[in-house]
Write an enzyme that holds these catalytic residues in place. Structure first.
Site, mmCIF file in Angstrom:
data_model
loop_
_atom_site.group_PDB
_atom_site.id
_atom_site.type_symbol
_atom_site.label_atom_id
_atom_site.label_comp_id
_atom_site.label_asym_id
_atom_site.label_seq_id
_atom_site.Cartn_x
_atom_site.Cartn_y
_atom_site.Cartn_z
ATOM 1 N N CYS A 17 0.839 -1.205 0.000
ATOM 2 C CA CYS A 17 0.000 0.000 0.000
ATOM 3 C C CYS A 17 0.872 1.252 0.000
ATOM 4 C CB CYS A 17 -0.915 0.020 1.223
ATOM 5 S SG CYS A 17 -1.932 -1.445 1.431
ATOM 6 N N CYS A 81 -26.748 37.634 12.939
ATOM 7 C CA CYS A 81 -28.023 37.067 12.498
ATOM 8 C C CYS A 81 -27.784 35.848 11.630
ATOM 9 C CB CYS A 81 -28.830 38.110 11.724
ATOM 10 S SG CYS A 81 -28.026 38.617 10.187
ATOM 11 N N CYS A 84 -25.642 36.304 8.563
ATOM 12 C CA CYS A 84 -24.198 36.235 8.814
ATOM 13 C C CYS A 84 -23.727 34.778 8.792
ATOM 14 C CB CYS A 84 -23.860 36.859 10.168
ATOM 15 S SG CYS A 84 -24.356 38.585 10.332
ATOM 16 N N ASP A 500 34.650 17.724 19.642
ATOM 17 C CA ASP A 500 35.208 19.043 19.909
ATOM 18 C C ASP A 500 35.602 19.029 21.393
ATOM 19 O OD1 ASP A 500 35.660 21.927 19.710
ATOM 20 O OD2 ASP A 500 33.836 22.072 20.923
#
Length: 814
Positions: A17, A81, A84, A500
């Site tokens: 798949c 309302c 809207c 380091d």
């Protein structure tokens, strides 16, 4: 311009798949890359402006692996309302990819469902704002539902139903074969035909109900010419059911010797594989617990000083600069800097360090950590996605979705695995029909179905990603962050680890140990001039000089000019005098003879102290020596790496004598000293001749080397630049964590090899058995029911084996 999108993909169950989803996405014009994660069920796509997310979603649907739907909640302002509401809904529905909207006027909110990857909550909010209604993604929408838990619950319901329906079928079919008295009772009370009819009805209910998922995905994949795991199950169970149905309702179509039913095989195949998937989903859910635990570290509220009082507010409302009160035992909400109080904070959930960290004003605190017994206050410095915890979660999620190089081989094999199994099943049927003993048709059916059912591409597909998922999650719990999943494999192959020195093997807090003035110069005078020149430098050695000048109470003159000499030192003009601070090379290049103090410099260097020469007006004025204490665990870290057969090296800008003394004390194999920042990359190239090389650093000047190394390992106590350049980030400053990261990577790769050996070995050994390879020798022919059980257990074995990584470490506290 390259864009990115991440889709949640439905229907993937095996490596085949994954390959088909990737090929479908890459076939879309404009797609640059596609990476699919079977465990997470996601597909990340990089694409150009030549395509869009809708085209990508369409390609997924056409391939039979549609993008899942997601949901966003918005807080919408300005709605008064129903009109809207209608306008907001229209604006949201116009956004490509949106499938449903629900806007609530009373609560001022909107719920939007959309195809994952095609849009974002931010884009939806922008669409509402463009319609005239200011909107934003809801801050209190709550966490997304746990998909793995939901999947496990769904599979559990399906398995329970299938099991309840299967038990009578198995009892009627197998009981009559195994218990003669039961067979006699069934024949007397029900009769053979009634028994077969009951088995038919129950099996049909199983296939049409809990087993429908296999047919929905498997048959459609088969029709597209892209068979996968579900296709094998669908074909096997359907063949058994169809043969048994013919034997029940039209027995005359079959030879008399072949008139038998295998309803119990069809029913048991579906039930056992559902059981396997349920166990697998539960195990995968446990495998992903690391990220859920990290997310759970974030508290919901915090107590903030606002308006002269303290208020408890949602964490989402915090902004940089807020002062947060932290009670004893309380979890830190976000990142910040302590402003008041002194105490200890348990940071083990992020760094893996068991000891709490001391905190006083000016010390950083990290969101998700736990305060000790003292009350503290801190100023917020980062919120939301900018916090360390959020970045860790993102890093872990990215790493868990990555593919290892070893996965490429698996992908190539699984691409042809299912078609090959189907061809082998067909060949098995033909061989049994023409060469098998009577009843040949029955034997052919049993062998063909067993081959289809026992083959398990799921185990192959899960072998690598589930180990990455658990391994990187465990690493996060131990403070070992793999920024990329493939870093796991490369770190496990490391033959050389190079360090380091300053801040990595040493504390990074050097102190002035010696001050020797040349004839004609006063020690304090030279120290004041040197400190003035170093006043603006961030170098650890400069801080040591300044600290000593401060301790002596010296007044520093103003430096008129200062310039750094990379790898050499610093030149400045202080109080009208020319000052040069650095190593012998710096003085020699400036025409100043350092011979007067070189013998002393060599003596101090042999004591692992860093000699610093100071010249005033062209004359050697003084020799300073600075020592940076070695971290307590550094020697143990080097010893642990040697035990694992890894060579060690140290790359330093320090003098050969100083670097050599530290390396000898720690047991480091190889030293590259007096290396300029740009020379670290060249030093690494030399080390690479010995094999795969990792570099461990923490400073800005280490970033090129971290990027150039085969594996860059950054100390979490270092700079952001270093961490961005590295593939592995150690949240602690303990160099022993390097050995831990190597141990974890090797354990993960060992786990992956075990999984792959099982997944491939299982198929190589059992597919021939299912085909009847042992029949000529001992008359053994594998039952389809046993094949289904073995296949289900194969995937469960792989996931369960990977879960053992959850117990890896912690080695430093072992």
């Amino acid at each position: 311009m390259t864009r990115h999108a991440t889709f949640t993909v439905d229907g993937m169950s095996c490596a085949s798949c994954v390959d088909r989803v990737e090929r479908a996405l890459k076939s879309v014009p404009g797609v640059e890359d596609a990476e699919v994660n079977l465990i997470a069920g996601t597909a990340r796509v990089d694409f150009s402006d030549a395509t869009d997310t809708l085209a990508l979603a369409g390609a997924l649907s056409a391939a039979g692996y549609p993008a899942a739907e997601a949901e966003a909640r918005l807080e919408v302002e300005g709605m008064t309302c129903a009109s809207c509401v209608g306008r907001v809904e229209l604006a949201l529905k116009a956004v490509p990819g949106v499938t449903a909207t629900e806007v609530n006027l009373a609560t001022g909110s909107a719920r939007v469902r959309f195809t994952s990857g095609t849009t974002t909550p931010e884009a939806l909010a922008a669409a509402a704002a463009a319609a005239g209604y200011a909107a934003r993604p809801a801050a209190n929408a709550g966490p997304a539902p746990d998909r793995q838990a939901e999947e496990a619950a769904r599979l559990r319901r399906a398995f329970v139903l299938a099991a309840l329906l299967t038990i009578p079928v198995v009892v009627l079919a197998m009981g009559t074969h195994m218990v003669p008295a039961f067979h006699h009772w069934v024949m007397v009370t029900l009769g053979e035909r009634a028994s077969w009819l009951i088995q038919f009805v129950l099996t049909a209910l199983i296939l049409a109900g809990p087993g429908a998922v296999f047919f929905r995905h498997g048959i459609s994949a088969l029709l597209r010419g892209a068979p996968e795991m579900n296709s094998l199950v669908a074909l096997g169970s359907l063949a058994a059911f169809a043969y048994s149905t013919v034997a029940t309702f039209a027995p005359g179509l079959l030879p008399e010797a072949a008139r038998g039913v295998y309803f119990e095989a069809a029913a048991t195949i579906v039930t056992l594989i559902l059981l396997g998937r349920m166990l697998e989903a539960r195990a995968k859910g446990r495998a992903g617990e690391a990220i859920r635990r990290l997310i759970g570290l974030r508290p919901d509220t915090a107590r903030v000083e606002r308006g002269g009082s303290v208020a408890e507010v949602p964490v989402e409302s915090l902004i940089a600069g807020d002062i947060v009160r932290l009670a004893p035992g309380e979890r830190v909400a976000v990142d910040g800097v302590v402003t008041e109080g002194h105490g200890w904070i348990d940071e083990s959930m992020l760094t893996g360090e068991p000891e709490p960290a001391e905190k006083s004003p000016g010390a950083p605190v990290t969101g998700g950590t736990v305060n000790g017994p003292a009350a503290l206050s801190f100023r917020v410095t980062a919120t939301g996605e900018g916090t360390v915890l959020a970045r860790i979660i993102a890093l872990v999620a990215d790493a868990q979705g990555a593919k290892l190089p070893v996965q490429a081989l698996v992908d190539r094999i699984t691409l042809w695995f299912v078609p090959a199994v189907m061809a082998l099943a067909a060949a098995t049927v033909l061989v049994w029909l023409f060469l098998g003993p009577d009843p040949a048709l029955t034997h052919a059916l049993v062998a063909g179905i067993s081959v289809l059912i026992i083959a398990c591409p799921c185990a192959m597909g899960l072998a690598t990603p589930v180990s990455i998922l658990v391994g990187t999650g465990r690493g996060a719990e131990l403070g070992l962050l793999f920024r990329r999943g493939d870093a796991l494999q490369r770190l496990a192959e490391a033959k050389v680890v190079a360090f380091d020195k300053t801040g990595t093997l040493t504390e990074g807090k050097p102190a002035l140990t010696d001050l020797i003035a040349a004839p004609g110069f006063a020690a304090d005078e030279v120290l004041a001039l040197a400190a003035a020149a170093e006043a603006r430098s961030e170098h650890p050695l400069a801080r040591a000089i300044l600290a000593e000048a401060g301790a002596r109470g010296l007044t520093l003159p103003a430096a008129e000019a200062a310039r750094a000499l990379p790898g050499r030192g610093l030149a400045a003009r202080v109080a009208g005098r020319d000052i040069l601070i650095g190593n012998a090379r710096a003085l020699t290049e400036a025409g100043i003879d350092p011979a007067a103090l070189l013998a002393e410099a060599d003596r101090l260097a042999a004591l692992a102290r860093t000699p610093i020469l100071v010249a005033v007006d062209g004359r050697v004025a003084a020799l300073l020596a600075v020592a940076d204490p070695v971290k307590p665990s550094a020697r143990a870290a080097i010893a642990a790496l040697h035990e694992m057969g890894v060579q060690t090296a140290m790359i330093s800008g320090d003098t050969s004598a100083t670097a050599g003394a530290i390396a000898a004390a720690l047991g480091i194999d190889h030293v590259e000293a007096e290396v300029l920042p740009e020379g670290k990359v060249a030093a690494l190239e030399t080390l690479k001749t010995s094999g795969t090389t990792a570099f461990v650093g923490d400073g800005i000047n280490d970033a090129p080397a971290l990027a150039a190394a085969d594996i860059g390992i950054a100390m979490g106590t270092g700079t952001d630049v270093a961490m961005e350049a590295a593939e592995v980030v150690l949240m602690t400053g303990d160099p022993a964590a390097v050995a831990d990261a190597l141990r974890l990577s090797r354990a993960t790769m060992r786990n992956i090899r075990q999984n792959l050996f099982w997944a491939f070995g299982y198929n190589v050994l059992l597919i021939p058995v299912a085909a009847g390879a042992l029949y000529p020798a001992n008359g053994m022919l594998l039952s389809p029911m046993l094949a289904a059980g073995a296949m289900a257990l194969s995937s469960v074995f792989v996931v369960t084996n990977a879960l053992r990584l959850r117990r890896a470490g912690p080695w430093r506290r072992a």
